[in-house]
Design an enzyme around this catalytic site. Structure first.
Site, PDB file in Angstrom:
ATOM      1  N   TRP A  17       3.331  -6.053  13.231  1.00 24.34           N
ATOM      2  CA  TRP A  17       4.399  -5.397  12.473  1.00 24.34           C
ATOM      3  C   TRP A  17       5.617  -4.983  13.266  1.00 24.34           C
ATOM      4  O   TRP A  17       6.603  -4.528  12.681  1.00 24.34           O
ATOM      5  CB  TRP A  17       3.842  -4.177  11.733  1.00 24.34           C
ATOM      6  CG  TRP A  17       2.949  -3.311  12.561  1.00 24.34           C
ATOM      7  CD1 TRP A  17       1.587  -3.354  12.600  1.00 24.34           C
ATOM      8  CD2 TRP A  17       3.326  -2.283  13.482  1.00 24.34           C
ATOM      9  NE1 TRP A  17       1.091  -2.412  13.470  1.00 24.34           N
ATOM     10  CE2 TRP A  17       2.137  -1.753  14.030  1.00 24.34           C
ATOM     11  CE3 TRP A  17       4.556  -1.751  13.894  1.00 24.34           C
ATOM     12  CZ2 TRP A  17       2.134  -0.705  14.966  1.00 24.34           C
ATOM     13  CZ3 TRP A  17       4.558  -0.731  14.826  1.00 24.34           C
ATOM     14  CH2 TRP A  17       3.361  -0.210  15.361  1.00 24.34           C
ATOM     15  N   CYS A  64       3.679   8.550  -5.399  1.00 20.21           N
ATOM     16  CA  CYS A  64       4.485   9.727  -5.095  1.00 20.21           C
ATOM     17  C   CYS A  64       3.549  10.923  -4.947  1.00 20.21           C
ATOM     18  O   CYS A  64       2.736  11.173  -5.839  1.00 20.21           O
ATOM     19  CB  CYS A  64       5.506   9.956  -6.214  1.00 20.21           C
ATOM     20  SG  CYS A  64       6.457  11.473  -6.007  1.00 20.21           S
ATOM     21  N   ARG A  79       0.846  -1.194   0.000  1.00 18.16           N
ATOM     22  CA  ARG A  79       0.000   0.000   0.000  1.00 18.16           C
ATOM     23  C   ARG A  79       0.879   1.241   0.000  1.00 18.16           C
ATOM     24  O   ARG A  79       2.080   1.153   0.142  1.00 18.16           O
ATOM     25  CB  ARG A  79      -0.948  -0.006   1.214  1.00 18.16           C
ATOM     26  CG  ARG A  79      -0.230  -0.022   2.554  1.00 18.16           C
ATOM     27  CD  ARG A  79      -1.248   0.027   3.709  1.00 18.16           C
ATOM     28  NE  ARG A  79      -0.551   0.082   4.985  1.00 18.16           N
ATOM     29  CZ  ARG A  79      -1.168   0.235   6.162  1.00 18.16           C
ATOM     30  NH1 ARG A  79      -2.482   0.344   6.219  1.00 18.16           N
ATOM     31  NH2 ARG A  79      -0.472   0.278   7.278  1.00 18.16           N
ATOM     32  N   GLU A 104      -7.587   4.743  15.249  1.00 14.53           N
ATOM     33  CA  GLU A 104      -7.263   3.319  15.349  1.00 14.53           C
ATOM     34  C   GLU A 104      -6.588   3.095  16.698  1.00 14.53           C
ATOM     35  O   GLU A 104      -5.561   3.693  17.000  1.00 14.53           O
ATOM     36  CB  GLU A 104      -6.314   2.890  14.221  1.00 14.53           C
ATOM     37  CG  GLU A 104      -6.879   3.121  12.824  1.00 14.53           C
ATOM     38  CD  GLU A 104      -5.952   2.605  11.714  1.00 14.53           C
ATOM     39  OE1 GLU A 104      -4.963   1.931  12.018  1.00 14.53           O
ATOM     40  OE2 GLU A 104      -6.238   2.919  10.541  1.00 14.53           O
ATOM     41  N   GLU A 126      -2.090  -8.558   7.499  1.00 17.54           N
ATOM     42  CA  GLU A 126      -2.292  -8.301   8.924  1.00 17.54           C
ATOM     43  C   GLU A 126      -2.953  -9.457   9.667  1.00 17.54           C
ATOM     44  O   GLU A 126      -3.686  -9.246  10.626  1.00 17.54           O
ATOM     45  CB  GLU A 126      -3.081  -6.993   9.083  1.00 17.54           C
ATOM     46  CG  GLU A 126      -2.300  -5.786   8.598  1.00 17.54           C
ATOM     47  CD  GLU A 126      -3.022  -4.460   8.788  1.00 17.54           C
ATOM     48  OE1 GLU A 126      -4.224  -4.465   9.127  1.00 17.54           O
ATOM     49  OE2 GLU A 126      -2.390  -3.413   8.599  1.00 17.54           O
ATOM     50  N   GLN A 127      -2.669 -10.672   9.241  1.00 15.94           N
ATOM     51  CA  GLN A 127      -3.299 -11.830   9.864  1.00 15.94           C
ATOM     52  C   GLN A 127      -3.045 -11.919  11.358  1.00 15.94           C
ATOM     53  O   GLN A 127      -3.865 -12.440  12.103  1.00 15.94           O
ATOM     54  CB  GLN A 127      -2.797 -13.111   9.208  1.00 15.94           C
ATOM     55  CG  GLN A 127      -3.191 -13.221   7.761  1.00 15.94           C
ATOM     56  CD  GLN A 127      -2.633 -14.466   7.112  1.00 15.94           C
ATOM     57  OE1 GLN A 127      -2.522 -15.502   7.744  1.00 15.94           O
ATOM     58  NE2 GLN A 127      -2.271 -14.377   5.850  1.00 15.94           N
ATOM     59  N   GLU A 171      -3.123   7.371   6.929  1.00 14.40           N
ATOM     60  CA  GLU A 171      -1.770   7.403   7.507  1.00 14.40           C
ATOM     61  C   GLU A 171      -0.731   7.942   6.531  1.00 14.40           C
ATOM     62  O   GLU A 171       0.219   7.250   6.154  1.00 14.40           O
ATOM     63  CB  GLU A 171      -1.365   6.005   8.001  1.00 14.40           C
ATOM     64  CG  GLU A 171      -2.210   5.519   9.173  1.00 14.40           C
ATOM     65  CD  GLU A 171      -1.893   4.090   9.611  1.00 14.40           C
ATOM     66  OE1 GLU A 171      -1.169   3.401   8.863  1.00 14.40           O
ATOM     67  OE2 GLU A 171      -2.388   3.674  10.654  1.00 14.40           O
TER      68      GLU A 171
END
Ligand code: ZN
Ligand code: ZN
Ligand code: ZN
Lengths: 630, 630, 630
Positions: free
Chosen positions: C324, C110, C106, C316, C364-365, C145
């Site tokens: 991560w 630019c 993701r 969030e 993101e499991q 983000e």
């Protein structure tokens, strides 16, 4: 006899013309003799291609000379202007990752680019024609700090083509090159020179012979680049030609470059070097944080005195904190004086503090000068003034002959970088460990290139000398120490027939070598250990010392000694002390941080340590320097 | 029954033809049976495209065979000659940074390049046609050390196109691939297979399903590359086909490659591996510096015995210091014998020392051989001779059936490299920790691929097995241990419906997992800790052991056990000992460094430790090996 | 007055439509008010260029709204679909190594690419037109983000051209730019704006003025990118516009982006941040492993309350382990409640847990949600339910005015990243050290941008503020502390005339600075040390405190103080305590890990520590939160 003198580095183009005169006045007042200018000014000397603007330089020279200052004029080839890239888009060096090293700082050129070389010849000739017979210009500097920022080596197309030519010259046929390098090993044979690539980005390690050839070539390109300027200047001036080598930059052969020059100067940043390039323990780095390593400056003075065939300058002397090391403390008060006197004690003629005034803009804003950015005196100015007074009372630049010669060989640097065999093995680290131990014994040392004549020295040391020149051992009239890893390679980076070290008269062969991680030192019977590198020796030579496991550690045949490992500091000192005694040299045991150097008339003492020491009948404080008449 | 034999690796092309005969004579004299040749000689077999020069090879084969040596002939495809690059400029592999991995060493090819594959078929056919029916050639080796120097994976254009085809084959439609990978997650959907890129140089982590698919593909390409050679050789020879796998190279599935071969051989460098690829503590690395890790060689013997479906060789055995590890000490005297005997004890038929003579040129100059570069015997030669005598007295190569089976799965290596969840999690590290503890309990182990039939084993272990094959638990007749992290993924790298581990009959679900930094171990009620990886379990299964905080640590349903974390060494040993007793296996507690392995007739003992140990009624010195009759 | 509310982040496109209703039902049941959707769904909203599929979104909105949930709709511009790359192959950002940052995860764009910007305007307009007046959509989120994964800065061609334009706008002529940057320094002058390159891949460090200009430009590009969306949405909706800033992402100026938005929200991952981006000691990291750093969340709440001009959300909130960080432990039970309450205590209106259900597929499991992948409740769901009940009883979202103002300046982040002078110097680290000490003293803090009006605060702190805005000191009515390194630079990154800090009324100049490695701290006369950064001050200002060597450490002129170094934690606390007392503020000494924050009506207590503490007349357990009525 040459007088000891001081100087500074000045950038008139950085400052309003109206303050030049005041600056010059204060330089003279500070007792300075020399001022170096011009070496980064190309964009102001030639703002557009062919549009030359030398008048401001004329005026700057005039102002400085009017105040009695002697000028060192630099060729500006370390900083090609931005327009040069438009003319020569492929002039950039490439890094080992295959990326161009772009415009925006300095040294953005590949030594092998012929177009840029032509531009350098042109600007050098223009400067030489204008100022070569101008006796206000009392010396010339070529370029600036060759090899700094890892710029010796380039992986550009220009470098590749030049390397192919270099190979063709050296080997004459691909088949000869294949044989010399042993390319049969992994089907690496070449059919033509234009197939030969540069030794980067291969799947696994390249042939070390290939890598070493490339390192030799890269060094030769620096020699040719410098020579392109000296050949022009020789015709146009009688002033001495100088380059300012950067400390612990070992990627080209300074002896070879120096052969085309009159004086070897170097740039001495003791605190920066301690932090980023000195082989020192964490304890040493903590102890000498604000003094620099007590042996690093001396090593370079001795090295460059050899490179300059007796003529040594310090072109840039750190005066306060710098901007480029991982951490940048201030020198202890007194160090700016100590460093200068240490240079003079080692034979330096001139010490120039870098820079006159701290620059408020661009990359080196946090690099101290003799003046602060607000033109107030920085701490080093008073120390420089003190040195100026002191050298006025002791003016003669002299060098005492040393009894000890230590051979330093750039090709060995490259050989063992190419093939360390253990990740901690460093030729510079090994030579420096020997140098440090000798200095701790109170000795003066001459550093020699491997092809110098070592006769006359009472003690000659050649640790790690990859290839021992034919006849070297015959020339040694005193005691000699080779090893570890001396004579370990042929000039083409192979193991010699008959095995290393192959020293005439010494019946010893290195059966195999071991490299050891930290904590796995091999103990010696008489105390201390071998660390990092250990050799298993066979042969019938006398064994002077063994490892604890009985294996030979130190061998002798007549005056010739061979050391079969890298001793830790304690063992190194013990072994060298014994060797000195065998050579008829007396030794001392200097306190940590106290160092000395003799001239023909004096013995100088320098206290790099954090505590006062008793020496020469006095208490020498930290950062203290004193001298005794011999 | 096959005889235990020794051999060596020889490069006639590296040496003057006049010494071949003397070399062969000395090989035979040393008690060697086998000599491997040819695997790096392409540039000498075909110096120009299509110009074949096999006559020197004929003569070398002749000389060696005349001395009774059996020849293993290698296909030279690991070292394409320089001219190959002119024919196939795009044949190079690309690294994860997007750079070609160039000529100048070895393994400079991409497994997916069809042009190079065709060239490999051609040279293999030429060799097969010439030597396939020559009974002096008693075995063939394909290529050399697939995957060594991280060469399994390539990010080239050829690889990208082949991966797109692989995806098309596997998933049939982009929509099916999108569903399988969960590409909806971050709008990563593809409309066509030619949009799919390789999983490098993305902004942040790639979809793990994408990454795992690429790892599977990369492994498959190695299988196809090898099969291209075996398909040709099968038609042309009856000699066994072998590949020499490199230790701890896990990027392709050795079971899959091995299915096309007759014998699995591997290259065993215990000291180099200890330094650069063994999951060992600093204390272990210090203790076993000159011996290698006591379990790493055994693990590979057991692994490759499975890969070779019972037929195991060591194709390259370290005889002395090597050149390529961070540090390279010498083996303790005796280790060259110990390593060979350990291989035989684990069922090896043949152990070949690498190499015959240390090469004085090119990359491996500091890699020991059985001879030194000056042709004098290196220390290992006498040890090889001793082994030759010993196997002459105990010739039968035999393997005992083990009671314990440990499942090793390459796809799990890749899954957990793709998604470790904590930076210290390593599948190989986890499996090796289990293996080490089992060996310390005095057990013999068989390693199995995940699709093997584990029935008959008293104890079966499958730690970290990412996907548990359907029916596996049904096949297990003994006691079984799964976990941690077993059954954690579907074949498409998702969390399974119903949560892991999903073991039939075990009412347990992993509610969540935690990964822990060093020093944050989670204590266990019965002593020791979980480190690195901890699972929170819910369900109604019997809890055999808990963490100190009361959470389940070890679960049981009948003979099926599940371990909910990675135990430290002490807890691992305790848990496995209890499990063995539950499985009816008796255990011992071997002193650190002492290891054993049984054959049908003997129990062998190996002392990897630095001190003598009492065993089998005698004092076994460091590097000692002994055996008892069973 | 706004009510305190909870919410969650939901991805209907990830789940079968048939479970949407059940999900919505359970969200409402859990006491949630908000649900954020849509921000990664571009490939499902527009599967082919121009082929729009909004009906599934319509249905999802319907289901959610039917259960009383208020919707935050995200623009999907953080995840351009794969076909976008075919339309705009040059839209990717380039990293500092010169490589494109490709598709497959993701944020693969630019900020300077005009083609992609046009696409973002288009999709934003389409969404705004469809949903802008739909009152089920109660808020909008732009992109996701910004700057996460180091995506603020791009070295693409698009960025280079845009930077050249930016320079032309700012400097108007190359000559003016050359003067502003001091390009004469190393002949770095430009003749035209199109010669200016990006400050990467230079030979050695670039001009810091060049680097800082590029950092400013890069920040401005984010502002423009965001504004392109807000300008469209402003016309189409009255709902508040929000962006969710990522914690400790400092590469663009959040105040500048926030000026175009109505609410500042941020994404709070306390455990991940502790591991990978908090300036904390190893001891702190061990102690707060499962709680997060006790000051990091509070710092961000205070910062974003300023960015949002009083309106703060957590968009969030970490509910369990994430996927991560280097290691990913689970929060202590209670932390999901504590974190929410801490946000509310600092003035947050809304806290959304990320994500509703843990995803079994894609990147993101291992990132926890409020539900597990099997839809069972994860531990945080009950904690969220508890918070929902608690805020129902104390609904008012209120903020107390603080007495202490701490200035935080993004340009100073960049300035000191560009030119740290010592490798440990970090502006964020320095400001955070001040913040941490103030919080340990029991104080509430407001964070201010450098151009805010600080009048009315009893204490104003501006450590490390690179450029002190003209007039700032005049606006301060309370006690002020500047330094170290405040006022050290002009806006063009030069040393100011007259030397730093240049504070009106304070006769003090920084003669020079030193940076120190660990272990070389400079002791202070009253205890503690200066670490990392030390300044040598001259001038006639009152000296409140000295170093042990007598040099000034803390200076005063009236209410204006200057700190001449970076104190260690102990000295920082002592100095700030004294300063508070001078400012008429009372302080406490909170136990390690205990923190508080006041609202107009309550004082809240949070126990981040590993042990219970006595506070507010009770024993507060680890992860405990409580409150007192004021
Ligand atoms: Zn004057
Ligand atoms: Zn013979
Ligand atoms: Zn409902």
């Amino acid at each position: 006899m040459t007088d000891r003198t001081l100087g500074t580095c000045y950038y008139p183009e950085h400052w309003p013309e109206k303050i030049w005169s005041e600056d010059a006045h204060r330089m003279a007042e500070a007792g300075l003799t020399w001022v170096r200018i011009g070496e980064f000014a190309w964009s102001r000397l030639e703002p557009e291609p062919g549009k030359l603007e030398f008048d401001w330089l004329d005026r700057a020279i005039g102002v400085l000379a009017d105040h009695g200052l002697k000028i060192i004029l630099g060729t500006p080839t370390a900083t090609p202007p931005r327009w040069m890239l438009d003319k020569h888009p492929d002039m950039l060096a490439f890094d080992a990752e295959g990326r161009p090293r772009g415009f925006g700082s300095r040294r953005h050129y590949c030594f092998s680019h012929q177009g840029y070389l032509t531009e350098c010849r042109r600007i050098t000739r223009l400067l030489g024609e204008r100022y070569g017979r101008d006796d206000r210009i009392a010396a010339w500097q070529t370029d600036n700090e060759y090899g700094c920022h890892d710029t010796t080596i380039s992986y550009s197309d220009a470098a590749r083509r030049a390397f192919q030519d270099w190979c063709a010259q050296r080997y004459q046929s691909p088949q000869a090159l294949n044989r010399a390098w042993g390319n049969v090993f992994w089907s690496m044979d070449y059919d033509s020179f234009d197939q030969i690539g540069l030794p980067n980005l291969t799947v696994t390690e390249v042939n070390p012979a290939h890598a070493l050839a490339f390192r030799r070539f890269s060094s030769d390109q620096v020699v040719l680049f410098n020579r392109a300027q000296t050949e022009i200047l020789r015709d146009l001036t009688d002033a001495p030609l100088i380059h300012n080598y950067m400390g612990v930059v070992l990627d080209f052969d300074h002896f070879h470059v120096g052969a085309d020059l009159d004086v070897a100067s170097w740039d001495s940043y003791p605190l920066g070097f301690l932090m980023d390039r000195t082989p020192a323990s964490d304890a040493e780095k903590a102890m000498f944080l604000r003094q620099g390593h007590p042996d690093l400056q001396a090593f370079h003075h001795d090295l460059y005195r050899a490179v300059g065939r007796g003529r040594l300058w310090v072109m840039e002397q750190q005066p306060g904190p710098v901007n480029w090391a991982p951490h940048n403390p201030a020198p202890l008060p007194g160090m700016a004086r100590l460093w200068a006197w240490e240079a003079f004690a080692h034979g330096a003629e001139t010490v120039c503090y870098f820079r006159w005034r701290q620059a408020p803009m661009a990359q080196e804003q946090y690099h101290a000068g003799l003046l602060r950015p607000d033109s107030a005196p920085a701490p080093a100015l008073a120390e420089a003034r003190q040195v100026a007074d002191e050298i006025a009372a002791m003016p003669d630049a002299e060098t005492a002959a040393a009894d000890v010669a230590l051979i330093f060989d750039y090709a060995s640097v490259w050989a063992w970088e190419v093939q360390p065999q253990g990740q901690d093995f460093s030729y510079f680290g090994l030579v420096f460990a020997v140098y440090k131990a000798l200095r701790g014994l109170g000795l003066d040392i001459d550093i020699l290139p491997p092809d110098a004549d070592p006769s006359g020295y009472k003690l000659v040391l050649a640790p790690g000398l990859a290839t021992v020149p034919e006849g070297l051992t015959d020339q040694i009239t005193g005691t000699a120490l080779f090893g570890p890893r001396s004579g370990a390679k042929t000039p083409e980076m192979s193991i010699p027939d008959g095995l290393p070290p192959g020293l005439p008269g010494l019946d010893a062969r290195v059966a195999y070598v071991e490299t050891l991680p930290q904590g796995a030192d091999r103990p010696l019977a008489r105390g201390g250990t071998f660390r990092t590198w250990v050799e298993e020796i066979e042969g019938d030579t006398e064994v002077l010392e063994t490892r604890s496991d009985g294996a030979p550690a130190l061998l002798r045949a007549g005056n010739l000694h061979y050391l079969a490992g890298w001793p830790d500091d304690a063992a190194m000192t013990r072994i060298l002390r014994d060797l000195c005694h065998a050579a008829g040299l007396s030794t001392e045991t200097l306190p940590e941080g106290l160092r000395s150097r003799r001239t023909p008339t004096h013995r100088f003492w320098f206290n790099y340590g954090p505590a006062p020491v008793e020496v020469a009948g006095q208490t020498l404080p930290p950062a203290g320097v004193t001298w005794e008449t011999l």
